[in-house]
Design an enzyme around this catalytic site. Sequence first.
Site, short mmCIF file in Angstrom:
data_model
loop_
_atom_site.label_atom_id
_atom_site.label_comp_id
_atom_site.label_asym_id
_atom_site.label_seq_id
_atom_site.Cartn_x
_atom_site.Cartn_y
_atom_site.Cartn_z
CG ASP A 171 44.66 45.22 -63.07
OD1 ASP A 171 43.46 45.52 -62.94
OD2 ASP A 171 45.08 44.04 -63.03
CG HIS A 172 43.30 45.30 -58.97
ND1 HIS A 172 42.07 45.21 -58.37
CD2 HIS A 172 43.32 44.36 -59.95
CE1 HIS A 172 41.38 44.24 -58.95
NE2 HIS A 172 42.11 43.71 -59.92
CG HIS B 160 38.51 43.14 -62.06
ND1 HIS B 160 39.82 43.48 -61.84
CD2 HIS B 160 37.88 44.26 -62.45
CE1 HIS B 160 39.96 44.78 -62.07
NE2 HIS B 160 38.80 45.28 -62.44
N GLY B 161 38.85 38.99 -63.02
CA GLY B 161 38.88 37.54 -62.80
C GLY B 161 38.21 36.79 -63.92
CB ALA B 162 37.42 37.77 -67.30
CG ASP C 282 40.32 47.38 -55.87
OD1 ASP C 282 39.29 47.62 -55.21
OD2 ASP C 282 40.75 46.23 -56.08
CG HIS D 6 41.87 38.67 -59.15
ND1 HIS D 6 41.68 39.59 -58.16
CD2 HIS D 6 41.66 39.34 -60.31
CE1 HIS D 6 41.37 40.77 -58.69
NE2 HIS D 6 41.34 40.64 -60.00
N GLY D 7 42.77 34.58 -60.38
CA GLY D 7 43.57 33.36 -60.31
C GLY D 7 42.94 32.18 -61.03
CB SER E 144 49.30 44.70 -61.15
OG SER E 144 50.59 44.09 -61.18
P1 13P Z 1 42.40 36.55 -63.90
O1 13P Z 1 43.19 36.14 -62.70
O2 13P Z 1 41.13 35.76 -64.02
O3 13P Z 1 43.19 36.49 -65.15
O4 13P Z 1 41.94 38.08 -63.69
C1 13P Z 1 42.81 39.13 -63.96
C2 13P Z 1 42.30 40.44 -63.46
O5 13P Z 1 41.17 40.60 -63.06
C3 13P Z 1 43.26 41.56 -63.47
O6 13P Z 1 42.72 42.71 -62.89
O1 G3H Z 2 44.32 41.29 -60.61
C1 G3H Z 2 45.49 40.94 -60.47
C2 G3H Z 2 46.36 40.77 -61.64
O2 G3H Z 2 46.32 39.44 -62.07
C3 G3H Z 2 47.75 41.25 -61.35
O3 G3H Z 2 48.41 40.40 -60.48
O4 G3H Z 2 49.45 41.80 -58.69
O5 G3H Z 2 50.38 39.54 -59.32
O6 G3H Z 2 50.66 41.49 -60.86
P1 G3H Z 2 49.82 40.84 -59.79
ZN ZN Z 3 41.39 42.30 -61.25
#
Ligand code: 13P
Ligand code: G3H
Ligand code: ZN
Length: 307
Positions: free
Chosen positions: A82-83, A210-212, A104, A180-181, A49
Amino acid sequence: MLVSGNEILQKANKEYYGVGAFNFVNYEMLSSIFEAANEANAPIIVQASEGAIKYLGIELAVGMVKILSSKYPHIPVALHLDHGTSFESCKNALEAGFTSVMIDASHHQFDKNLEITSKVVQMAHKYGVSVEAELGRLMGIEDNINVSEKDAVLINPKEAEVFVKESKVDFLAPAIGTSHGAFKFKGEPKLDFERLEEVKKLTNIPLVLHGASSIPEYIKESFLSTGGDLKGSKGVPFEFLQEAVRGGINKINTDTDLRIAFIAEVRKVANNDNTQFDLRKFFTPGKDAVKKLVVERIKILGSDNKI
Ligand code: 13P
Ligand code: G3H
Ligand code: ZN
């Protein structure tokens, strides 16, 4: 070998399996992911990220991935942003050697998202690098949600068709009810698989979940047994991941599970020996737990032995 995201995901799309995309913020997480891919004989996507890049420094993030991929030359690996939140952020990643980027712009209106994504696609394709974009809002959906509320947050399949055609984006992350989370669902887990299938039918490109994270019971237990608190946490069940893969998801993003698994082990060492201060005594069990979890997820997604 470091390859473009396209090389990994086009094959997964054709052969109907899911590839794990795992976030890393340090060497320990990254090397565990590589060790797992090696054990499972699987292609892999490692992703950073903007926060991870800031923490590590972009040269180190890329450098570690290059060194580890030369240690495991038979493993196809893509390094993904990522993002990414802006054109500049994607440009920096491309110049530093990332082989896949996400732009994103999903918080913008459709037209603005399309405009920003198209610009990034034009730039990234000159580098031979694939681009992921997102449509809809990442949030859990409740059982009693009505159709118009759902339509307001989740991806619109018709829009997805136009978006992919016009932007020429390589991968699309459709919002279908994940977030997420560690706290994804208030009631029972629920995803909109019908919508997913419709998006796949109309776009036919690799799709991204995402968020898997699943927050599997054994990891939760491990964290709780150390005095940690994860009250109310709920992830995406393994069967849902498999149904998502059948519905056209090819890239499955996981970060939270890895963090919980690693930190549970660190907490155990701290609780069991309050005289301990050798970093390796904390991190080695953390790495082992992450490796086990990544192997497990690769097998669930069906990308083991796909090299
Ligand atoms: P999680 O928070 O479910 O692990 O998702 C991570 C994610 O989507 C990173 O882009
Ligand atoms: O989608 C988010 C990822 O879990 C990355 O999280 O921005 O805290 O590194 P972060
Ligand atoms: Zn994500």
